[in-house]
Design an enzyme around this catalytic site. Structure first.
Site, PDB file in Angstrom:
ATOM      1  N   GLY A  16      -4.311   0.131   2.999  1.00  0.00           N
ATOM      2  CA  GLY A  16      -3.221  -0.812   2.730  1.00  0.00           C
ATOM      3  C   GLY A  16      -2.420  -1.084   3.994  1.00  0.00           C
ATOM      4  N   GLY A 115      -3.939   5.438   6.667  1.00  0.00           N
ATOM      5  CA  GLY A 115      -3.331   6.481   5.845  1.00  0.00           C
ATOM      6  C   GLY A 115      -4.306   7.616   5.567  1.00  0.00           C
ATOM      7  N   GLY A 117      -6.841   8.058   3.384  1.00  0.00           N
ATOM      8  CA  GLY A 117      -8.271   7.736   3.291  1.00  0.00           C
ATOM      9  C   GLY A 117      -8.857   7.472   4.666  1.00  0.00           C
ATOM     10  N   ILE A 139       3.327   3.193   3.982  1.00  0.00           N
ATOM     11  CA  ILE A 139       4.671   3.120   3.382  1.00  0.00           C
ATOM     12  C   ILE A 139       4.912   4.328   2.488  1.00  0.00           C
ATOM     13  CG2 ILE A 139       4.676   0.590   3.431  1.00  0.00           C
ATOM     14  CD1 ILE A 139       4.467   0.784   0.287  1.00  0.00           C
ATOM     15  N   ASP A 140       3.851   5.083   2.177  1.00  0.00           N
ATOM     16  CA  ASP A 140       4.006   6.225   1.273  1.00  0.00           C
ATOM     17  C   ASP A 140       4.546   7.470   1.983  1.00  0.00           C
ATOM     18  OD1 ASP A 140       2.998   4.646  -0.727  1.00  0.00           O
ATOM     19  OD2 ASP A 140       0.957   5.417  -0.568  1.00  0.00           O
ATOM     20  N   ARG A 175      22.927  -3.868 -18.414  1.00  0.00           N
ATOM     21  CA  ARG A 175      21.544  -3.501 -18.749  1.00  0.00           C
ATOM     22  C   ARG A 175      21.083  -2.230 -18.045  1.00  0.00           C
ATOM     23  NH1 ARG A 175      19.245  -9.615 -17.997  1.00  0.00           N
ATOM     24  NH2 ARG A 175      19.382 -10.223 -20.180  1.00  0.00           N
ATOM     25  N   GLU A 236       5.494   4.421  -9.011  1.00  0.00           N
ATOM     26  CA  GLU A 236       4.391   3.922  -9.853  1.00  0.00           C
ATOM     27  C   GLU A 236       3.487   5.043 -10.361  1.00  0.00           C
ATOM     28  OE1 GLU A 236       1.595   1.437  -7.662  1.00  0.00           O
ATOM     29  OE2 GLU A 236       1.974   2.596  -5.853  1.00  0.00           O
ATOM     30  N   ARG A 289       5.533  -4.024   1.214  1.00  0.00           N
ATOM     31  CA  ARG A 289       4.685  -3.821   2.395  1.00  0.00           C
ATOM     32  C   ARG A 289       4.736  -5.023   3.341  1.00  0.00           C
ATOM     33  NH1 ARG A 289      -0.639  -1.579  -0.234  1.00  0.00           N
ATOM     34  NH2 ARG A 289      -1.535  -3.434   0.700  1.00  0.00           N
TER      35      ARG A 289
HETATM   36  O1  F6P Z   1      -1.109   3.378   0.089  1.00  0.00           O
HETATM   37  C1  F6P Z   1      -0.078   2.461   0.165  1.00  0.00           C
HETATM   38  C2  F6P Z   1       0.093   1.741  -1.131  1.00  0.00           C
HETATM   39  O2  F6P Z   1       1.017   0.750  -0.853  1.00  0.00           O
HETATM   40  C3  F6P Z   1       0.503   2.570  -2.338  1.00  0.00           C
HETATM   41  O3  F6P Z   1       1.861   2.905  -2.392  1.00  0.00           O
HETATM   42  C4  F6P Z   1       0.079   1.679  -3.473  1.00  0.00           C
HETATM   43  O4  F6P Z   1      -0.157   2.418  -4.630  1.00  0.00           O
HETATM   44  C5  F6P Z   1      -1.186   1.089  -2.946  1.00  0.00           C
HETATM   45  O5  F6P Z   1      -1.084   1.096  -1.542  1.00  0.00           O
HETATM   46  C6  F6P Z   1      -1.487  -0.305  -3.402  1.00  0.00           C
HETATM   47  O6  F6P Z   1      -2.736  -0.661  -2.906  1.00  0.00           O
HETATM   48  P1  F6P Z   1      -3.387  -2.106  -2.888  1.00  0.00           P
HETATM   49  O7  F6P Z   1      -2.836  -2.831  -1.710  1.00  0.00           O
HETATM   50  O8  F6P Z   1      -4.834  -1.839  -2.708  1.00  0.00           O
HETATM   51  O9  F6P Z   1      -3.028  -2.777  -4.157  1.00  0.00           O
END
Ligand code: F6P
Length: 362
Positions: A16, A115, A117, A139-140, A175, A236, A289
């Site tokens: 990502g 990252g 992977g 970003i994680d 809310r 998430e 992102r």
């Molecule tokens: O690994 C970074 C990340 O932004 C995660 O926080 C998120 O779950 C994932 O990538 C989303 O991935 P994609 O861009 O493949 O939808």
């Protein structure tokens, strides 16, 4: 005395994207051009380009004017590590193909920005004898062995801005606003943005929550604190305590069977049903992102890039750049690959949250 040194460097971005990739690419190239005779080959779309042999010669001017540019000039893609050694339907031996591209391009080394992977595949390639240097982006903020990754603080700024802006509309309407932030395994982004944005409840993958405690926190806010709105930041990858006892596949099946489309949607429905307070969901998604890197990330990515060039000059391959206790350094790829930097139980910010009245739903 400076010894003459020439290096032909392949460079790719994988996984990502995030703000700061171009700043890091620029940092590597500028420092490398400065330190020795460098040639760059840009590999397109991450490991996909390395497998398929899609690459281009790059010149100094290609790295100019990209410090503030979001995304990646090289393109990126996800090529799951778990399949790297698997021959799939296309009958391609991916590892052999990557080695072949590296050799046929005449590379002395390969710089991989990515990252978790990406680091696993980088380590695989290092084990296969290639000269690889990693750079930690995401970003994680969940790469083991580095205090921080570039891209993280830009995303924190964006996510915090979302939380800020949601406050006014939450207040107007009275809310409960459930804001789902990125972070599947690690909740760093949600923790920082939640604290930075003044959330009332923060839910993280590392701390499976009790729905009853979340409801209690929402009710306490309206009854005891006399506030008419509540802000909930949920990562998430968050799960209930019940779900945390399930294996990943079982959890996915459970969610499908119970019509759970997203963790935020489910929670918002529960809050509305149990408290009577109107609830809404906000999912900024990939917006987190996007765009230009923050000043912090421009500086960090540039520092990381320069360190990568130094590692090339030292021929210190099989390594990845890191911030270690506030200083720029590096770690062996073999130590980083396959590990995730989760929020530890004794993380200072968890205590900060508790002391400032934030509920973690436990
Ligand atoms: O690994 C970074 C990340 O932004 C995660 O926080 C998120 O779950 C994932 O990538 C989303 O991935 P994609 O861009 O493949 O939808």
């Amino acid at each position: 005395m400076v010894l003459f040194m020439k290096k032909r460097i392949g460079i790719l971005t994988s996984g990502g994207d995030c703000p700061g990739l171009n700043a890091a690419i620029r940092g590597v190239s500028q420092a490398a051009y400065n330190m020795f005779e460098a040639e760059f080959v840009g590999i397109s779309d991450g490991y996909k380009g390395l497998i398929d042999g899609i690459a281009r010669e790059m010149k100094r001017e290609d790295f100019s004017g990209i410090l503030t540019l979001g995304g990646t000039i090289l393109g990126t893609s996800r090529r799951p590590y778990r399949n790297m050694r698997v021959i799939e339907e296309d009958n391609v031996d991916k590892v052999a193909a990557m080695k072949n591209t590296y050799n046929s391009l005449g590379l002395d080394c390969l710089v991989t920005l990515g990252g978790n992977g990406t680091h696993k595949t980088a380590n695989l390639l290092a084990e296969e004898g290639l000269n690889v240097i990693g750079l930690p982006k995401t970003i994680d903020n969940d790469i083991w062995g580095t205090d921080v990754t570039f891209g993280f603080h830009s995303a924190v700024d964006i996510a915090t801005d979302v939380v800020d802006k949601i406050h006014t509309t939450a207040n107007s309407h009275g809310r409960a606003m459930v804001i789902e932030l990125m972070g599947n395994k690690a909740g760093w982004l949600t923790l920082y943005a939640g604290i930075g944005g003044g959330a009332d409840i923060i839910l993280l993958p590392e701390l499976p929550y009790d729905t009853a405690k979340v409801i209690e926190a929402v009710e306490q806010r309206t009854t005891k604190k006399h506030r008419k709105f509540a802000i909930i930041c949920i990562a998430e990858g968050s799960m209930t305590q019940e779900e945390s006892l399930m294996k990943r596949k079982e959890r996915a099946e459970y969610r499908t069977a119970n019509g759970v489309s997203s963790v935020s949607d489910r929670l918002a429905k529960e809050i509305q049903a149990q408290t009577g307070m109107e609830a809404r969901v906000v999912i900024p998604g990939h917006y987190q992102r996007g765009g230009s890197p923050s000043a912090y990330d421009r500086v960090l990515a540039t520092q990381f890039g320069v360190r990568a060039a130094e590692l090339i000059r030292e021929e210190n391959y099989g390594t990845t750049v890191a911030m270690i206790n506030g200083r720029i350094g590096h770690n062996p790829l073999s130590e980083v690959a396959g590990k995730t930097k989760f929020i530890p139980q004794d993380e200072t910010l968890l205590n900060v949250g508790v002391q400032t009245g934030i509920s973690f739903g436990i």
